[in-house]
Enzyme design. Structure first.
Site, short mmCIF file in Angstrom:
data_model
loop_
_atom_site.label_atom_id
_atom_site.label_comp_id
_atom_site.label_asym_id
_atom_site.label_seq_id
_atom_site.Cartn_x
_atom_site.Cartn_y
_atom_site.Cartn_z
N GLY A 268 -30.56 -10.75 26.90
CA GLY A 268 -30.61 -11.90 27.79
C GLY A 268 -31.94 -12.60 27.94
O GLY A 268 -32.06 -13.54 28.71
N GLU B 290 -30.18 -5.07 23.80
CA GLU B 290 -29.20 -5.83 23.03
C GLU B 290 -29.59 -7.31 22.92
O GLU B 290 -28.86 -8.20 23.37
CB GLU B 290 -27.82 -5.72 23.69
CG GLU B 290 -27.30 -4.30 23.84
CD GLU B 290 -26.07 -4.23 24.73
OE1 GLU B 290 -25.65 -5.28 25.25
OE2 GLU B 290 -25.54 -3.11 24.94
N GLY C 273 -29.89 -10.98 21.39
CA GLY C 273 -29.15 -11.77 20.41
C GLY C 273 -29.79 -13.14 20.25
O GLY C 273 -30.44 -13.44 19.26
N ARG C 274 -29.62 -13.98 21.27
CA ARG C 274 -30.17 -15.33 21.25
C ARG C 274 -31.66 -15.34 20.92
O ARG C 274 -32.13 -16.16 20.12
CB ARG C 274 -29.95 -15.99 22.62
CG ARG C 274 -30.41 -17.44 22.71
CD ARG C 274 -30.55 -17.88 24.16
NE ARG C 274 -29.38 -17.57 24.95
CZ ARG C 274 -28.36 -18.39 25.15
NH1 ARG C 274 -28.40 -19.60 24.60
NH2 ARG C 274 -27.35 -18.03 25.91
N ARG D 246 -22.31 -26.02 22.46
CA ARG D 246 -23.14 -25.71 23.63
C ARG D 246 -23.39 -26.92 24.53
O ARG D 246 -23.30 -26.78 25.76
CB ARG D 246 -24.46 -25.08 23.20
CG ARG D 246 -24.31 -23.73 22.52
CD ARG D 246 -25.64 -23.02 22.32
NE ARG D 246 -26.20 -22.60 23.58
CZ ARG D 246 -27.20 -23.19 24.20
NH1 ARG D 246 -27.80 -24.24 23.66
NH2 ARG D 246 -27.65 -22.73 25.35
N TYR E 264 -21.98 -26.11 28.10
CA TYR E 264 -22.97 -25.71 29.09
C TYR E 264 -23.91 -26.84 29.53
O TYR E 264 -24.89 -26.57 30.22
CB TYR E 264 -23.86 -24.60 28.52
CG TYR E 264 -23.15 -23.37 28.05
CD1 TYR E 264 -22.34 -22.63 28.91
CD2 TYR E 264 -23.30 -22.91 26.74
CE1 TYR E 264 -21.70 -21.49 28.48
CE2 TYR E 264 -22.66 -21.75 26.30
CZ TYR E 264 -21.86 -21.05 27.17
OH TYR E 264 -21.24 -19.92 26.74
N CYS F 30 -12.38 -36.61 18.75
CA CYS F 30 -11.71 -37.45 19.74
C CYS F 30 -11.71 -36.81 21.12
O CYS F 30 -10.65 -36.42 21.66
CB CYS F 30 -10.29 -37.77 19.27
SG CYS F 30 -10.26 -38.89 17.87
N GLU F 31 -12.89 -36.66 21.67
CA GLU F 31 -13.10 -36.17 23.03
C GLU F 31 -14.33 -36.88 23.59
O GLU F 31 -15.35 -37.00 22.90
CB GLU F 31 -13.37 -34.66 23.05
CG GLU F 31 -12.24 -33.78 22.59
CD GLU F 31 -11.14 -33.66 23.63
OE1 GLU F 31 -11.35 -34.04 24.80
OE2 GLU F 31 -10.04 -33.19 23.24
N TYR G 73 -25.22 -19.04 18.96
CA TYR G 73 -24.03 -19.63 19.57
C TYR G 73 -23.76 -21.02 19.02
O TYR G 73 -23.29 -21.90 19.73
CB TYR G 73 -24.16 -19.64 21.10
CG TYR G 73 -24.39 -18.25 21.64
CD1 TYR G 73 -23.37 -17.31 21.64
CD2 TYR G 73 -25.65 -17.86 22.09
CE1 TYR G 73 -23.59 -16.03 22.10
CE2 TYR G 73 -25.88 -16.57 22.54
CZ TYR G 73 -24.85 -15.66 22.54
OH TYR G 73 -25.06 -14.38 22.97
#
Length: 457
Positions: free
Chosen positions: A249, A287, A289-290, A327, A331, A358-359, A386
């Site tokens: 994290g 752990e 990751g990012r 992302r 977010y 188309c959003e 991600y």
């Protein structure tokens, strides 16, 4: 060549050489020419550097750095880290198979996730993983049952929900009591006592993960207080663990000046707290990751159109979208976006950088002051985490290519998905077998399509 780092920090593995953005010295414009866009590009050197910083920061302290595969599960990334000796944190059977195929050591794999199926558990046991991070009492019983059926003993570690506020985006906070993750504090001791009673379980550790993008060590300090208090109480009951898993994290900076948490700062603090407060010696697991892969990746995209708008920002329509990088949509995440051919210049008219999906929520950046024209290649920075791992085929869009720069040269990690692969595994019902195009017409369309693809390369 004159080398500057005026817009992309040198530490990210990306720099400008004679004004052009490069990855580990290789021009990104050349990657776009060779592979077209959208394409993810990764710096192998930066991934290694980030992993090694975590590993080295422990010094002589017993430890295992388990890369969180969900951040980027591309085989080339996993294989690079496996070669470095990394452990892995996985959350699905698919990630397990990817890690094993990439050369990961099963004895260095921890299996997290709140919804492990019987098949997930059986696969982990068959592989001989280090342990399961157990997230509920019901899961504990299921692991014991599957292990009994297979005639093996399952190694387990209880994932504790410590009710600690990580002071991050609510959608990436995992350690509050309202989160779905982990076992509530009131139930943890009962879980360990139950595990000690079950013949097909072996207690290995205790684990926790409070959230992502945590920039202050203090929430980790609160977490350690909870975990070590539990260890002391369990020790009084005759239950000891071999390791403490503090999760990951650590925050990375998406903007210049954003708070971040360096590997050394986090590791040294956790190691010091463990030495000071653990009731007996334990191995430390983390752990990340990012923080290992985010800064090591960019998403290359080409400007298709610049559409004048009555609003105060024109619309820059690119060939990448929320299907490649969700992302910003998911977010409200911010990514630096830069022209590959030249540095961004202040004072340019703001543009909203949007994709073709188309959003209305399909956007990559709003009100960016960069000069753009049709045909320009842009780099969406700090996109190594991600990005590809959350990519989708929405709107029947093929998945992008992935390239890693290794020893100054590009290596293809993933070929661009072909549109025909989108439905290769699908079957139409009998009543729908007759399509609007006969076989000859379909082949004609496909030949023209391939001719345009080849010309683009």
């Amino acid at each position: 060549m004159n080398t500057t780092a005026d817009t992309v920090a040198r530490r990210t593995g990306f720099e400008r050489i004679d004004g052009e953005l490069c990855c580990d010295g290789f021009p990104l414009s050349e990657v776009a020419r060779l592979h077209a866009t959208p394409t993810y590009v990764y710096s192998s050197e930066l991934i290694r550097e980030k992993y090694r910083r975590y590993d080295a920061a422990f010094g002589d302290t017993a430890h295992l750095v388990c890369y969180a595969a969900k951040a980027n599960s591309t085989m080339g990334v996993l294989g690079l880290l496996a070669a470095e000796g990394a452990g892995f944190d996985i959350v699905s059977q698919g990630e397990l198979m990817r890690v094993l195929h990439a050369g990961g050591d099963p004895k260095r794999i921890v299996f997290s996730g709140v919804g492990k199926t019987r098949s997930d558990i059986a696969a982990g046991l068959a592989a001989g993983i280090r342990c399961f991070n157990v997230e509920s009492l019901a899961e504990l019983e299921r692991i014991d049952a599957v292990a009994r059926e297979l005639g093996v003993v399952a190694p387990v570690s209880m994932r504790v929900n410590p009710d600690v506020d990580p002071h991050t985006n609510a959608r990436i906070a995992t350690g509050l009591k309202s989160a779905k993750f982990g076992i509530a504090l009131r139930d943890v001791k009962d879980a360990y006592r139950r595990a000690a009673e079950l013949a097909n379980l072996r207690v290995e550790g205790i684990s926790c993960h409070i959230g992502s993008q945590v920039s202050d060590p203090r929430p980790y300090e609160e977490m350690t207080e909870v975990l070590f208090a539990l260890l002391r109480e369990l020790d009084a009951d005759g239950i000891r663990v071999a390791h403490v898993d503090f999760g990951g994290g650590a925050a990375v900076a998406y903007r210049v000046g954003d708070p971040e948490l360096a590997p050394e700062a986090l590791v040294e603090r956790l190691a010091a707290l463990t030495k000071e407060k653990a009731p007996y010696p334990v191995e430390i697991l983390i752990e990340p990751g990012r923080s290992i892969v985010a800064e090591a990746g960019v998403l290359l995209t080409t400007v298709e159109y610049v559409k004048p708008m009555e609003a105060d920002a024109d619309c820059c329509i690119v060939d990448a979208s929320m299907t490649e990088l969700i992302r910003p949509t998911l977010y409200d995440a911010w990514h630096r976006i830069e022209p590959v051919a030249h540095p961004a210049r202040a004072g340019a008219k703001p543009v909203n950088i949007v994709g073709p999906v188309c959003e209305s929520s399909d956007w990559l950046g709003s009100r960016r002051e960069i000069e753009v024209a049709a045909g320009d290649v842009l780099a969406v920075c700090t996109a190594g985490a991600y990005g590809m791992s959350m990519a989708s085929n929405y709107n029947s869009r093929p998945l992008p290519a992935e390239v890693m720069i290794e020893k100054g040269l590009p290596t293809t990690l993933r070929e661009r998905q072909d549109v025909l692969e989108l439905f290769a595994a699908e079957r139409a019902p009998e009543c729908a077998k007759q399509g609007p195009l006969d076989e000859e017409a379909f082949e004609r369309v496909n030949r023209v399509r391939l001719a345009f693809l080849n010309a683009a390369r």
